[in-house]
Write an enzyme that holds these catalytic residues in place. Structure first.
Site, mmCIF file in Angstrom:
data_model
loop_
_atom_site.group_PDB
_atom_site.id
_atom_site.type_symbol
_atom_site.label_atom_id
_atom_site.label_comp_id
_atom_site.label_asym_id
_atom_site.label_seq_id
_atom_site.Cartn_x
_atom_site.Cartn_y
_atom_site.Cartn_z
ATOM 1 N N TYR A 6 -27.036 39.892 14.431
ATOM 2 C CA TYR A 6 -28.140 38.943 14.628
ATOM 3 C C TYR A 6 -28.424 38.736 16.124
ATOM 4 O O TYR A 6 -29.579 38.786 16.560
ATOM 5 C CB TYR A 6 -27.765 37.626 13.956
ATOM 6 C CG TYR A 6 -28.821 36.550 14.009
ATOM 7 C CD1 TYR A 6 -29.942 36.600 13.187
ATOM 8 C CD2 TYR A 6 -28.692 35.466 14.870
ATOM 9 C CE1 TYR A 6 -30.901 35.601 13.233
ATOM 10 C CE2 TYR A 6 -29.643 34.463 14.913
ATOM 11 C CZ TYR A 6 -30.744 34.533 14.084
ATOM 12 O OH TYR A 6 -31.697 33.532 14.133
ATOM 13 N N VAL B 42 -41.524 42.881 6.504
ATOM 14 C CA VAL B 42 -41.778 43.281 7.896
ATOM 15 C C VAL B 42 -40.860 44.416 8.356
ATOM 16 O O VAL B 42 -41.130 45.052 9.376
ATOM 17 C CB VAL B 42 -41.690 42.095 8.886
ATOM 18 C CG1 VAL B 42 -42.733 41.047 8.592
ATOM 19 C CG2 VAL B 42 -40.289 41.493 8.938
#
Ligand code: NDP
Length: 246
Positions: free
Chosen positions: A154, A63
């Site tokens: 993150y 992705v």
């Protein structure tokens, strides 16, 4: 073309994505399982899905590559003719202290978690415009809501997913696309599996429910946001975290 709705689930080979793909199949949707490298696991999920009497395919795609996303969605279109539900679940971590974090650790996480979500939305939204059912569910994280030490990359990627979700929800509200995010807390998967016992206990202590969640807890929430019950809900972040973000 089948009457059933078609769901695309990224990172459907393992963990939360696997549970989501199976739950959406149980609810009567055909499912395209997108995976990065684990073909065997993805095929296992496809077999389970088919046992519920709906159709499924697995598609390999990274992705974080816009061309992979484009190709993957054109394969979904070829196989099923439409996309009704998109679940952007694929994600990675590359944890470390900010001052020691390598460029590649920051970039890899942003590319997979944030840009991957953007690429898939950009490919799927044009296909959804004329559909009756059109739902996008982006998997963020409690780290994107609260921040987390050791996860600057993150947390930034997952906070970005929330901004992306809210902006897209505003942009496509006139087309009646429901675009929402889920922010899971600590969920038992491979991603959290390599934590040592001390770290695990430390995290559980921060959860009001005093336990980790299961992939199925997230799958039920996705199923709700993918179903009729969410028809008047858009741009929201649903924390499924045993109370972590209270
Ligand atoms: P896992 O590590 O168990 O599984 C990750 C999945 O994502 C796998 O299916 C993997 O495919 C796929 N994947 C990873 N990178 C890519 C990529 N570049 N392209 C395509 N597929 C990719 O993760 P979880 O199930 O735990 O996490 C799922 C999502 O939930 C992630 O977005 C994560 O950030 C989020 N989340 C998880 C939490 C947790 O506690 N577990 C907490 C909060 C959020 P393959 O099998 O082929 O490698």
């Amino acid at each position: 073309m089948s009457d059933r709705n078609v769901a695309v689930v990224t990172g459907g080979s393992r963990g939360i994505g696997r549970a989501v793909a199976i739950q959406l199949a149980k609810s009567g949707n055909d499912v395209a399982v997108i995976y990065r490298g684990n073909k065997e696991k993805a095929e296992e999920v496809v077999d389970i899905i088919k046992s519920f009497g709906v159709d499924a395919i697995s598609i390999q795609a990274d992705v974080s590559s816009s061309s992979d996303c484009k190709e993957a969605i054109s394969k979904v279109k070829e196989a099923f003719g439409k996309v009704n539900i998109l679940v952007n679940n694929a994600g990675i971590t590359r944890d470390g202290l900010l001052i020691r974090m390598k460029d590649s650790d920051f970039d890899d996480v942003i590319n997979a978690n944030l840009k991957g979500t953007f690429y898939m939305m950009r490919e799927c939204i044009p296909l959804m415009l004329k559909a009756d059912v059109k739902k996008i569910i982006n998997i963020s994280s409690v780290a994107g809501v609260l921040g987390n030490q050791g996860q600057a990359n993150y947390s930034a990627s997952k906070a970005g997913v929330i901004g992306l979700t809210k902006s897209a929800a505003r942009e496509y509200a006139s087309k009646k696309i429901n675009i929402n995010a889920i922010a899971p807390g600590m969920i038992e998967t491979d991603m959290t599996g390599d934590m040592n016992e001390k770290a695990r206990e430390g995290v559980i202590a921060t959860v009001p429910f005093k336990q980790m969640g299961k992939a199925e807890d997230i799958a039920f929430a996705v199923d709700f946001l993918a179903g009729k019950g969410s028809d008047y809900i858009t741009g929201q972040v649903l924390c499924v975290d045993g109370g972590m973000a209270i």
